[in-house]
Design an enzyme around this catalytic site. Structure first.
Site, PDB file in Angstrom:
ATOM      1  N   LYS A 278       0.835  -1.194   0.000  1.00 26.07           N
ATOM      2  CA  LYS A 278       0.000   0.000   0.000  1.00 26.07           C
ATOM      3  C   LYS A 278       0.877   1.255   0.000  1.00 26.07           C
ATOM      4  O   LYS A 278       2.012   1.213   0.470  1.00 26.07           O
ATOM      5  CB  LYS A 278      -0.866   0.026   1.270  1.00 26.07           C
ATOM      6  CG  LYS A 278      -1.994  -0.983   1.305  1.00 26.07           C
ATOM      7  CD  LYS A 278      -2.781  -0.858   2.610  1.00 26.07           C
ATOM      8  CE  LYS A 278      -3.911  -1.864   2.710  1.00 26.07           C
ATOM      9  NZ  LYS A 278      -5.004  -1.647   1.755  1.00 26.07           N
ATOM     10  N   ARG A 352     -10.277 -11.521   2.459  1.00 27.13           N
ATOM     11  CA  ARG A 352     -11.116 -12.596   1.913  1.00 27.13           C
ATOM     12  C   ARG A 352     -10.391 -13.936   1.961  1.00 27.13           C
ATOM     13  O   ARG A 352     -11.018 -14.981   2.051  1.00 27.13           O
ATOM     14  CB  ARG A 352     -11.558 -12.217   0.490  1.00 27.13           C
ATOM     15  CG  ARG A 352     -10.423 -12.063  -0.480  1.00 27.13           C
ATOM     16  CD  ARG A 352     -10.828 -11.308  -1.741  1.00 27.13           C
ATOM     17  NE  ARG A 352     -10.880  -9.859  -1.546  1.00 27.13           N
ATOM     18  CZ  ARG A 352     -11.228  -8.989  -2.488  1.00 27.13           C
ATOM     19  NH1 ARG A 352     -11.563  -9.412  -3.691  1.00 27.13           N
ATOM     20  NH2 ARG A 352     -11.256  -7.694  -2.236  1.00 27.13           N
TER      21      ARG A 352
HETATM   22  N1  BES Z   1      -8.159  -3.731   4.721  1.00 30.80           N
HETATM   23  C1  BES Z   1      -8.284  -3.358   3.350  1.00 30.80           C
HETATM   24  C2  BES Z   1      -9.566  -2.585   3.074  1.00 30.80           C
HETATM   25  C3  BES Z   1      -9.598  -1.171   3.587  1.00 30.80           C
HETATM   26  C4  BES Z   1      -8.862  -0.172   2.974  1.00 30.80           C
HETATM   27  C5  BES Z   1     -10.419  -0.838   4.636  1.00 30.80           C
HETATM   28  C6  BES Z   1      -8.926   1.127   3.438  1.00 30.80           C
HETATM   29  C7  BES Z   1     -10.498   0.460   5.076  1.00 30.80           C
HETATM   30  C8  BES Z   1      -9.746   1.442   4.491  1.00 30.80           C
HETATM   31  C9  BES Z   1      -8.297  -4.599   2.467  1.00 30.80           C
HETATM   32  O1  BES Z   1      -7.495  -5.632   2.895  1.00 30.80           O
HETATM   33  C10 BES Z   1      -7.797  -4.171   1.142  1.00 30.80           C
HETATM   34  O2  BES Z   1      -6.671  -3.804   1.066  1.00 30.80           O
HETATM   35  N2  BES Z   1      -8.638  -4.242   0.137  1.00 30.80           N
HETATM   36  C11 BES Z   1      -8.280  -3.828  -1.177  1.00 30.80           C
HETATM   37  C12 BES Z   1      -8.837  -4.825  -2.158  1.00 30.80           C
HETATM   38  C13 BES Z   1      -8.310  -4.658  -3.556  1.00 30.80           C
HETATM   39  C14 BES Z   1      -6.853  -5.022  -3.615  1.00 30.80           C
HETATM   40  C15 BES Z   1      -9.116  -5.537  -4.479  1.00 30.80           C
HETATM   41  C16 BES Z   1      -8.851  -2.435  -1.411  1.00 30.80           C
HETATM   42  O3  BES Z   1      -9.941  -2.138  -0.929  1.00 30.80           O
HETATM   43  O4  BES Z   1      -8.160  -1.642  -2.045  1.00 30.80           O
HETATM   44 MN    MN Z   2      -5.519  -5.436   2.206  1.00 38.41          MN
END
Ligand code: BES
Ligand code: MN
Ligand code: ZN
Length: 495
Positions: A278, A352
């Protein structure tokens, strides 16, 4: 803060502060009217002077009103009587408690039970006051060297002039207390930094919780998960030095043969994204990626305190998502506990992956329903903001139940589709399916992924990415959706 119920005439109640409502038309609530009569019209005089117009959420504090036993009288604006509903009730209770908290009063008595809210009983009103008080008095200073000063307000009475609703008010106060304690546990766990709140810490907290509330608990270690062939879950922990844990908590409030409700909480104690790393901005907030797990622990605590006549299983798969030499790489293919293979096209879609195996594990409990709770997708925040959580379900009745519990607890959810049409976005050229479905409808395809592991039971998924914590000046965990889940379980236990 402690709560009790009190049945006394407001003008005779000996307390540091008595609070009563006034509508925008300058119409006094029953309690305000009683105070005014005792004070020979002093309150009506104040309204006439224009110093208090009853606008919603406004407050006026009066000292030593003649004829009133309490040291202070707090008038609380209720807005227009015709528009007084759930949200208004909650906002006014909050405003009243916040105003009392700013005074030196040690105890306060709120005469809010008599206010009519369409469709809501006295128990609901008591719960709302208790939850509002718990919320505004919440502090998290465990990691500060100097602790915040205790606020003087230590005791709140949920009061009414008559005993007519006594049983309901007492029950609602008790329920509010249990939900508040569950929320506080969830908030504390969420707010703890990831170097303290590790998977091991979550497991240890679960064991303590089990001891305190007489729950059965089991903690699976990495080798146990390997034996169970949880290849999807284990792919997420590979880059981390922290050992993963899988916690199983069981609350037995019903007969041995009663099928349980299973709650599954995402417990990523820190989500860097892994190799699909990230960006740096706001990355600290990924310590909140275990708020689903925290809500499961908080809800079990509330259910146990309430002695719900229901069997409940809490499952907490927990690990870190870190990059590293041993970490899972984009393109890697893993075999889940269900036997289905997954192509991991993005290691940041890790929630997931851990939920998949936990949801397969849930089958062995022959559940009446399974609800998973996860900070799953940023896309859910884009869709619904921070007001409600996303709801998905493979069964309409279950979705309706959760939606109703959300409305009642004001911890709301909004249903999004799980239609077959979206499933094709998960197509993989190399494995049974991929762990991401492209930019479009990111929350839906995440739920579609989970649905492939939940075919054997009634299932709902709550995406709490937008509701589990607040950013900005008030950064911190909210304790949601403990109120929603506890309300849902209370209703199931009654049925
Ligand atoms: N924990 C994150 C989701 C999240 C991001 C929650 C920001 C709250 C604030 C999750 O694990 C994630 O990174 N999801 C990705 C999925 C994507 C790679 C398909 C997302 O939401 O960008
Ligand atoms: Mn994630
Ligand atoms: Zn995550």
């Amino acid at each position: 803060m402690e709560f009790n119920t009190k049945f006394a005439a407001p003008e005779k109640h000996q307390v540091a502060c008595v609070a009563a409502g006034v509508f925008e038309s300058r119409k006094l609530s029953g309690a305000a009217d009683a105070l005014d009569k005792a004070a020979h019209g002093q309150i009506r005089e104040l309204l006439r002077s224009g110093d208090m117009d009853g606008k919603i959420g406004t407050t006026r504090l009066l000292y030593r009103v003649r004829g009133v036993a309490a040291e202070r009288v707090l008038l609380v604006g209720l807005g227009r009587e015709k528009e007084f509903g759930d949200k208004e009730y909650r906002d006014c209770a909050r405003a009243a408690l916040a105003a009392v908290q700013e005074t030196g009063a040690r105890d306060a008595s709120l005469y809010f039970a008599e206010l009519q809210v369409p469709g809501r009983d006295a128990a609901w009103k008591a719960r709302q006051v208790v939850l509002a008080a718990a919320d505004i008095s919440y502090r998290f200073d465990r990691m500060k060297s100097k602790k915040a000063e205790e606020t003087s307000l230590a005791h709140v009475s949920i009061s009414a002039a008559s005993k007519r609703d006594a049983a309901d008010l007492e029950r609602g106060t008790r329920e509010g207390n249990a939900i508040a304690a569950g929320m506080t546990l969830a908030r504390d766990l969420g707010n703890l930094p990831a170097n303290v709140c590790t998977p091991t810490y979550l497991a240890d907290t679960s064991v303590k919780l089990a001891r305190e509330w007489k729950l059965a608990v089991e903690v699976l270690e990495q080798k146990d998960m390997e034996k169970l062939q949880m290849g999807s879950l284990l792919s997420v922990t590979k880059g981390s030095h922290e050992p993963p844990k899988f916690v199983i908590l069981r609350y037995a409030g019903a007969g041995r043969k009663d099928r349980p409700v299973v709650l599954v909480g995402k417990g990523i104690t820190f989500d860097t994204g892994g190799i699909s790393i990230k960006p740096a901005a706001d990355l600290d907030q990924m310590k909140f990626d275990m708020c689903g797990a925290a809500s499961v622990l908080g809800t079990l605590r509330a259910a146990a305190e309430l002695g719900l006549k229901l069997n409940i299983v809490g499952l907490v798969p927990t690990c870190e998502n870190m990059p590293g030499g041993a970490a899972t790489k984009p393109g890697d293919i893993v075999t889940s506990m269900s036997g289905q293979t997954v192509e991991i096209l993005n290691t940041d879609a890790e929630g997931r992956l851990i939920l998949a195996d936990a949801l397969s594990y849930a089958e062995r409990f022959e559940p009446q329903a399974v609800v998973d709770i996860a900070t799953l997708t940023g896309a859910c925040i884009v869709a619904l903001g921070h007001v409600c959580s996303g709801l998905f379900a493979n069964k309409d009745d279950l979705a309706d139940e959760l939606q109703a519990a959300g409305a009642e607890s004001r911890d709301r959810v909004w249903r999004l589709p799980l239609w077959e049409d979206y499933q094709e976005q998960l197509k993989s050229n190399f494995a049974d399916f991929a762990n991401i479905g492209g930019r479009a409808a990111g929350s839906v395809t995440a739920a579609c992924f989970l649905s492939r592991f939940t075919r054997k039971y009634d299932w709902a998924h709550l995406d709490i990415a937008g509701t589990a914590w607040k950013s900005g000046k008030e950064k911190g965990a909210t304790g949601r959706p403990v109120p929603l889940l506890t309300t849902f379980l209370m209703k199931r236990a009654e049925a």
